[in-house]
Design a protein around this motif. Structure first.
Motif, PDB file in Angstrom:
ATOM      1  N   LEU A  66      43.949  50.327  49.721  1.00 20.11           N
ATOM      2  CA  LEU A  66      43.541  51.101  48.705  1.00 20.11           C
ATOM      3  C   LEU A  66      42.169  51.517  48.713  1.00 20.11           C
ATOM      4  O   LEU A  66      41.832  52.605  48.456  1.00 20.11           O
ATOM      5  N   ALA A  67      41.262  50.880  49.128  1.00 18.79           N
ATOM      6  CA  ALA A  67      39.952  51.256  49.204  1.00 18.79           C
ATOM      7  C   ALA A  67      39.804  52.432  50.439  1.00 18.79           C
ATOM      8  O   ALA A  67      39.208  53.674  50.265  1.00 18.79           O
ATOM      9  N   ASP A  68      40.649  52.289  51.558  1.00 22.81           N
ATOM     10  CA  ASP A  68      40.634  53.231  52.542  1.00 22.81           C
ATOM     11  C   ASP A  68      41.133  54.471  51.950  1.00 22.81           C
ATOM     12  O   ASP A  68      40.690  55.805  52.426  1.00 22.81           O
ATOM     13  N   LEU A  69      42.406  54.599  51.474  1.00 19.46           N
ATOM     14  CA  LEU A  69      43.037  55.554  50.667  1.00 19.46           C
ATOM     15  C   LEU A  69      41.912  56.273  49.648  1.00 19.46           C
ATOM     16  O   LEU A  69      42.242  57.477  49.713  1.00 19.46           O
ATOM     17  N   LEU A  70      41.361  55.693  48.709  1.00 20.55           N
ATOM     18  CA  LEU A  70      40.574  56.359  47.858  1.00 20.55           C
ATOM     19  C   LEU A  70      39.527  56.997  48.480  1.00 20.55           C
ATOM     20  O   LEU A  70      39.111  57.988  47.955  1.00 20.55           O
ATOM     21  N   GLN A  71      38.752  56.438  49.703  1.00 18.20           N
ATOM     22  CA  GLN A  71      37.722  56.749  50.434  1.00 18.20           C
ATOM     23  C   GLN A  71      38.107  58.383  50.877  1.00 18.20           C
ATOM     24  O   GLN A  71      37.335  59.244  51.304  1.00 18.20           O
ATOM     25  N   HIS A  72      39.483  58.234  51.695  1.00 22.87           N
ATOM     26  CA  HIS A  72      39.925  59.316  52.271  1.00 22.87           C
ATOM     27  C   HIS A  72      40.632  60.426  51.448  1.00 22.87           C
ATOM     28  O   HIS A  72      41.286  61.449  52.012  1.00 22.87           O
ATOM     29  N   SER A  73      40.684  60.371  49.966  1.00 25.94           N
ATOM     30  CA  SER A  73      41.650  61.013  49.357  1.00 25.94           C
ATOM     31  C   SER A  73      40.980  62.515  49.302  1.00 25.94           C
ATOM     32  O   SER A  73      39.691  62.265  49.226  1.00 25.94           O
ATOM     33  N   PRO A  74      41.809  63.605  49.002  1.00 29.97           N
ATOM     34  CA  PRO A  74      40.783  64.784  49.061  1.00 29.97           C
ATOM     35  C   PRO A  74      40.008  65.011  47.835  1.00 29.97           C
ATOM     36  O   PRO A  74      39.016  65.535  48.030  1.00 29.97           O
ATOM     37  N   ALA A  75      40.360  64.427  46.464  1.00 27.17           N
ATOM     38  CA  ALA A  75      39.490  64.620  45.348  1.00 27.17           C
ATOM     39  C   ALA A  75      39.190  63.327  45.044  1.00 27.17           C
ATOM     40  O   ALA A  75      40.027  62.144  45.174  1.00 27.17           O
ATOM     41  N   PRO A  76      37.943  62.954  44.773  1.00 30.11           N
ATOM     42  CA  PRO A  76      37.595  61.760  44.174  1.00 30.11           C
ATOM     43  C   PRO A  76      38.613  61.162  43.168  1.00 30.11           C
ATOM     44  O   PRO A  76      38.949  61.958  42.227  1.00 30.11           O
ATOM     45  N   VAL A  77      39.045  60.033  43.220  1.00 29.01           N
ATOM     46  CA  VAL A  77      39.984  59.329  41.931  1.00 29.01           C
ATOM     47  C   VAL A  77      39.150  58.712  41.293  1.00 29.01           C
ATOM     48  O   VAL A  77      38.617  57.595  41.811  1.00 29.01           O
ATOM     49  N   ALA A  78      39.198  58.826  40.012  1.00 26.42           N
ATOM     50  CA  ALA A  78      38.682  57.642  38.960  1.00 26.42           C
ATOM     51  C   ALA A  78      39.701  56.720  38.445  1.00 26.42           C
ATOM     52  O   ALA A  78      40.653  57.096  38.115  1.00 26.42           O
ATOM     53  N   VAL A  79      39.063  55.610  38.938  1.00 27.30           N
ATOM     54  CA  VAL A  79      39.996  54.505  38.771  1.00 27.30           C
ATOM     55  C   VAL A  79      39.584  53.811  37.032  1.00 27.30           C
ATOM     56  O   VAL A  79      38.539  53.503  36.996  1.00 27.30           O
ATOM     57  N   THR A  80      40.499  54.139  36.094  1.00 23.93           N
ATOM     58  CA  THR A  80      40.204  53.702  34.814  1.00 23.93           C
ATOM     59  C   THR A  80      41.527  52.662  34.459  1.00 23.93           C
ATOM     60  O   THR A  80      42.546  53.319  34.069  1.00 23.93           O
ATOM     61  N   PRO A  81      41.167  51.554  34.403  1.00 24.60           N
ATOM     62  CA  PRO A  81      42.103  50.708  33.959  1.00 24.60           C
ATOM     63  C   PRO A  81      42.580  50.950  32.356  1.00 24.60           C
ATOM     64  O   PRO A  81      41.732  51.196  31.603  1.00 24.60           O
ATOM     65  N   PRO A  82      43.587  50.648  32.052  1.00 26.41           N
ATOM     66  CA  PRO A  82      44.238  50.895  30.735  1.00 26.41           C
ATOM     67  C   PRO A  82      43.407  49.939  29.624  1.00 26.41           C
ATOM     68  O   PRO A  82      42.891  49.070  30.137  1.00 26.41           O
ATOM     69  N   ALA A  83      43.145  50.709  28.689  1.00 23.74           N
ATOM     70  CA  ALA A  83      42.531  49.804  27.710  1.00 23.74           C
ATOM     71  C   ALA A  83      43.058  48.606  27.277  1.00 23.74           C
ATOM     72  O   ALA A  83      44.188  48.709  26.956  1.00 23.74           O
ATOM     73  N   ALA A  84      42.505  47.445  27.043  1.00 19.81           N
ATOM     74  CA  ALA A  84      43.064  46.277  26.799  1.00 19.81           C
ATOM     75  C   ALA A  84      42.244  45.457  25.540  1.00 19.81           C
ATOM     76  O   ALA A  84      41.171  45.929  25.137  1.00 19.81           O
ATOM     77  N   SER A  85      43.211  44.938  24.958  1.00 18.96           N
ATOM     78  CA  SER A  85      42.656  44.340  23.608  1.00 18.96           C
ATOM     79  C   SER A  85      41.602  43.300  23.880  1.00 18.96           C
ATOM     80  O   SER A  85      41.739  42.454  25.094  1.00 18.96           O
ATOM     81  N   PRO A  86      40.707  42.826  23.317  1.00 17.83           N
ATOM     82  CA  PRO A  86      39.859  41.839  23.616  1.00 17.83           C
ATOM     83  C   PRO A  86      40.451  40.532  23.678  1.00 17.83           C
ATOM     84  O   PRO A  86      41.212  40.176  22.700  1.00 17.83           O
ATOM     85  N   VAL A  87      40.116  40.073  24.638  1.00 20.87           N
ATOM     86  CA  VAL A  87      40.846  38.620  24.969  1.00 20.87           C
ATOM     87  C   VAL A  87      39.722  37.422  25.129  1.00 20.87           C
ATOM     88  O   VAL A  87      38.659  37.697  26.066  1.00 20.87           O
ATOM     89  N   THR A  88      39.727  36.330  24.401  1.00 21.13           N
ATOM     90  CA  THR A  88      38.816  35.277  24.600  1.00 21.13           C
ATOM     91  C   THR A  88      39.078  34.394  25.616  1.00 21.13           C
ATOM     92  O   THR A  88      40.537  33.897  25.725  1.00 21.13           O
ATOM     93  N   PRO A  89      38.377  34.400  26.744  1.00 17.60           N
ATOM     94  CA  PRO A  89      38.701  33.682  27.961  1.00 17.60           C
ATOM     95  C   PRO A  89      39.062  32.022  27.563  1.00 17.60           C
ATOM     96  O   PRO A  89      38.336  31.485  26.925  1.00 17.60           O
ATOM     97  N   VAL A  90      39.952  31.531  28.223  1.00 16.32           N
ATOM     98  CA  VAL A  90      40.254  29.997  27.978  1.00 16.32           C
ATOM     99  C   VAL A  90      40.121  29.484  29.501  1.00 16.32           C
ATOM    100  O   VAL A  90      40.298  30.016  30.585  1.00 16.32           O
ATOM    101  N   ALA A  91      39.245  28.354  29.438  1.00 19.79           N
ATOM    102  CA  ALA A  91      38.995  27.530  30.692  1.00 19.79           C
ATOM    103  C   ALA A  91      40.107  26.811  30.791  1.00 19.79           C
ATOM    104  O   ALA A  91      40.715  26.142  30.338  1.00 19.79           O
ATOM    105  N   LEU A  92      40.834  26.984  32.262  1.00 19.87           N
ATOM    106  CA  LEU A  92      41.810  26.290  32.579  1.00 19.87           C
ATOM    107  C   LEU A  92      41.561  25.157  33.578  1.00 19.87           C
ATOM    108  O   LEU A  92      40.562  25.226  34.200  1.00 19.87           O
ATOM    109  N   PRO A  93      42.325  24.138  33.468  1.00 20.51           N
ATOM    110  CA  PRO A  93      41.985  22.930  34.291  1.00 20.51           C
ATOM    111  C   PRO A  93      42.018  23.322  35.811  1.00 20.51           C
ATOM    112  O   PRO A  93      42.806  23.979  36.066  1.00 20.51           O
ATOM    113  N   PRO A  94      41.276  22.821  36.769  1.00 25.93           N
ATOM    114  CA  PRO A  94      41.329  23.083  38.154  1.00 25.93           C
ATOM    115  C   PRO A  94      42.631  22.454  38.586  1.00 25.93           C
ATOM    116  O   PRO A  94      43.204  21.484  38.200  1.00 25.93           O
ATOM    117  N   VAL A  95      43.146  23.376  39.600  1.00 28.44           N
ATOM    118  CA  VAL A  95      44.631  22.998  40.234  1.00 28.44           C
ATOM    119  C   VAL A  95      44.348  21.966  41.498  1.00 28.44           C
ATOM    120  O   VAL A  95      43.537  22.089  42.074  1.00 28.44           O
TER     121      VAL A  95
END
Length: 132
Positions: A66-95
């Motif tokens: 994807l980085a290579d494709l974005l670098q070589h795309s004819p026009a700059p591509v703005a990557v805007t992830p969809p807006a997400a509702s605020p999420v409180t991070p939860v600490a997960l135990p290590p696997v």
């Protein structure tokens, strides 16, 4: 910096889909360039219970392509992830794994049935069906 959020992040699936669509790539075209199946890309992008997370190797290949494709795309591509509702991070135990899923140096083709089932379950499979 990676073009995608970490594959464990909730933003990974929508960001992958957004970048793929902005590059005007089908899932099949992206899968071919990354060396994955179309179904894998579809399940990585899924935002329902059918989604799976890529392996570290697949994630790194996706980011590189994807980085290579974005670098070589004819026009700059703005990557805007969809807006997400605020999420409180939860600490997960290590696997903690008592033993490796597949020992280093063992190819999937050489793995035992038990090792393959364990690997599938570690990647999120809820059910493994074997047909002969």
């Amino acid at each position: 910096m990676s073009v995608l959020p970490d594959f464990e992040s909730a933003e990974f699936a929508p960001a992958l889909k957004a970048i793929r669509k902005q590059l005007q790539l089908s899932r099949t075209a992206l899968a071919a360039q990354v060396g994955l199946s179309t179904a894998a890309i579809q399940r990585y992008e899924a935002q329902d219970g059918s989604n799976i997370k890529p392996s570290r190797d697949a994630y790194e290949r996706l980011c590189k392509v994807l980085a290579d494709l974005l670098q070589h795309s004819p026009a700059p591509v703005a990557v805007t992830p969809p807006a997400a509702s605020p999420v409180t991070p939860v600490a997960l135990p290590p696997v903690v794994r008592s033993e490796p899923l597949l020992a280093p140096g063992i190819l999937l083709a050489d793995a035992t049935l038990e090792q393959l089932i364990a690997r599938a379950k570690s990647m999120g499979a809820k059910k493994v069906t074997i047909e002969f």
